[in-house]
Design an enzyme around this catalytic site. Sequence first.
Site, PDB file in Angstrom:
ATOM      1  N   GLY A  11       0.842  -1.202   0.000  1.00  0.00           N
ATOM      2  CA  GLY A  11       0.000   0.000   0.000  1.00  0.00           C
ATOM      3  C   GLY A  11       0.873   1.247   0.000  1.00  0.00           C
ATOM      4  NE  ARG A  72      -2.189  -4.280  -0.857  1.00  0.00           N
ATOM      5  CZ  ARG A  72      -1.719  -3.687   0.244  1.00  0.00           C
ATOM      6  NH1 ARG A  72      -0.660  -4.162   0.844  1.00  0.00           N
ATOM      7  NH2 ARG A  72      -2.324  -2.621   0.743  1.00  0.00           N
ATOM      8  CG  ASP A 103       3.083  -6.489   7.460  1.00  0.00           C
ATOM      9  OD1 ASP A 103       2.683  -6.056   6.363  1.00  0.00           O
ATOM     10  OD2 ASP A 103       2.313  -6.866   8.365  1.00  0.00           O
ATOM     11  CB  THR A 126       2.802   0.909   6.211  1.00  0.00           C
ATOM     12  OG1 THR A 126       1.458   0.640   6.625  1.00  0.00           O
ATOM     13  CG2 THR A 126       3.728   0.629   7.373  1.00  0.00           C
ATOM     14  CG  ASP A 128      -2.044  -0.064   8.177  1.00  0.00           C
ATOM     15  OD1 ASP A 128      -2.802   0.872   7.878  1.00  0.00           O
ATOM     16  OD2 ASP A 128      -2.190  -1.231   7.746  1.00  0.00           O
ATOM     17  CG  ASP A 130       1.343  -2.478  10.669  1.00  0.00           C
ATOM     18  OD1 ASP A 130       2.164  -1.917   9.935  1.00  0.00           O
ATOM     19  OD2 ASP A 130       0.536  -3.327  10.270  1.00  0.00           O
ATOM     20  NE  ARG A 172      -4.028  -5.310   5.786  1.00  0.00           N
ATOM     21  CZ  ARG A 172      -3.341  -5.199   4.673  1.00  0.00           C
ATOM     22  NH1 ARG A 172      -3.847  -5.614   3.545  1.00  0.00           N
ATOM     23  NH2 ARG A 172      -2.131  -4.671   4.665  1.00  0.00           N
ATOM     24  CB  SER A 216     -22.052  15.975  17.523  1.00  0.00           C
ATOM     25  OG  SER A 216     -20.856  16.505  18.057  1.00  0.00           O
TER      26      SER A 216
HETATM   27  O1  F6P Z   1      -1.527  -1.358   4.586  1.00  0.00           O
HETATM   28  C1  F6P Z   1      -2.122  -0.122   4.433  1.00  0.00           C
HETATM   29  C2  F6P Z   1      -3.590  -0.242   4.134  1.00  0.00           C
HETATM   30  O2  F6P Z   1      -4.012   1.051   3.781  1.00  0.00           O
HETATM   31  C3  F6P Z   1      -4.445  -0.848   5.229  1.00  0.00           C
HETATM   32  O3  F6P Z   1      -4.764   0.059   6.254  1.00  0.00           O
HETATM   33  C4  F6P Z   1      -5.644  -1.286   4.451  1.00  0.00           C
HETATM   34  O4  F6P Z   1      -6.332  -2.312   5.104  1.00  0.00           O
HETATM   35  C5  F6P Z   1      -5.040  -1.776   3.169  1.00  0.00           C
HETATM   36  O5  F6P Z   1      -3.826  -1.084   3.017  1.00  0.00           O
HETATM   37  C6  F6P Z   1      -5.905  -1.596   1.943  1.00  0.00           C
HETATM   38  O6  F6P Z   1      -5.220  -2.157   0.860  1.00  0.00           O
HETATM   39  P1  F6P Z   1      -5.677  -2.032  -0.658  1.00  0.00           P
HETATM   40  O7  F6P Z   1      -5.399  -0.627  -1.092  1.00  0.00           O
HETATM   41  O8  F6P Z   1      -4.812  -3.021  -1.370  1.00  0.00           O
HETATM   42  O9  F6P Z   1      -7.131  -2.350  -0.699  1.00  0.00           O
END
Ligand code: F6P
Length: 323
Positions: A11, A72, A103, A126, A128, A130, A172, A216
């Site tokens: 990503g 990917r 990762d 990334t 994320d 993570d 994710r 809200s």
């Molecule tokens: O790994 C980064 C991320 O943005 C995650 O947060 C998300 O779940 C995933 O990639 C989405 O991937 P794609 O763009 O391949 O649907």
Amino acid sequence: MKRIGVFTSGGDSPGMNAAVRAVVRTCMHQNIVPFGIYEGYKGLIEGNIKQLSSRDVSNIIQRGGTFLRSARCKEFFAKEGRQKAFDNIKKYNLDGIVAIGGDGTFTGAKIFNEEHQIPFVGIPGTIDNDLYGTDYCIGYDTALNTVIDAVDKIRDTASSHNRLFIVEVMGRDAGFIALRSGIGVGAEAILIPETPTYIDKLIEKLKDQSTVEKQSMIIIVAEGDESGGAYKVAEQVKAKCPEFDTRVTVLGHIQRGGSPSALDRVLASRLGNAAVKALIDGKTNVMVGVLHRDISYIPFDKAIKHHQQINLDLLNLAEVLSC
Ligand code: F6P
């Protein structure tokens, strides 16, 4: 090190361009010839590789996405795919590779390195956040700012209509975006994969909050939360609290785009430079990161497996401040 290849994979994240720029220009500074590998491992397998100059990376530090493009790539996880990649590395005489990603990227690099002993250094890119062994991954800060900007707007309309919004953010397997953005927007509740989610407790909390004259309410849900995401949470809340005017927003891929923040540009510049230096110093199979402001080197193995710990004090802080 005479020739170094660089690619972005998995990503995309804002700041990847700034990292490629830093790799290319550090190479030039060290009399190393840099090569761009297009579309990550796919480009390595297909031989989509081109020499880069300083001018090829002009005017990209401020741009989101990745000009090297990303993918990917399933083929790389098969031995035949990796053999093709190795053949191309030999064809272009590359002495080392800088891999920018998360990762999945580093898992591929580790397997490849064990088979073919080509020096690989990783840069964490990334949203994320993570990966273990770095305080921040490239793109995380920008994604946080994007989320905060979007949810501030949602808060405006939510307050006008006295509504409850359930906002789903990316992550994710990790709740870093949800946790920090939740604090940043003053969310009434934050649901993340690292802690159990009890919908009944959440509903009790929402009912309590509705008695203190809030105009809200906003719940931030990480996409990987065990609840199943914002729509699932909304279904249950609507069933049990029909009195709330509930809406759902899934922020999605806007979180991955946009011009990188100052923090991401500087981080990417430092890590791109450190990655080339690490290859020159003979390091391999490591990710460069920043720990407590200093450059760190962490084996791929650890970076991937030891998921960075979420700071639960921050979750408590959000709880205290949401009264
Ligand atoms: O790994 C980064 C991320 O943005 C995650 O947060 C998300 O779940 C995933 O990639 C989405 O991937 P794609 O763009 O391949 O649907």
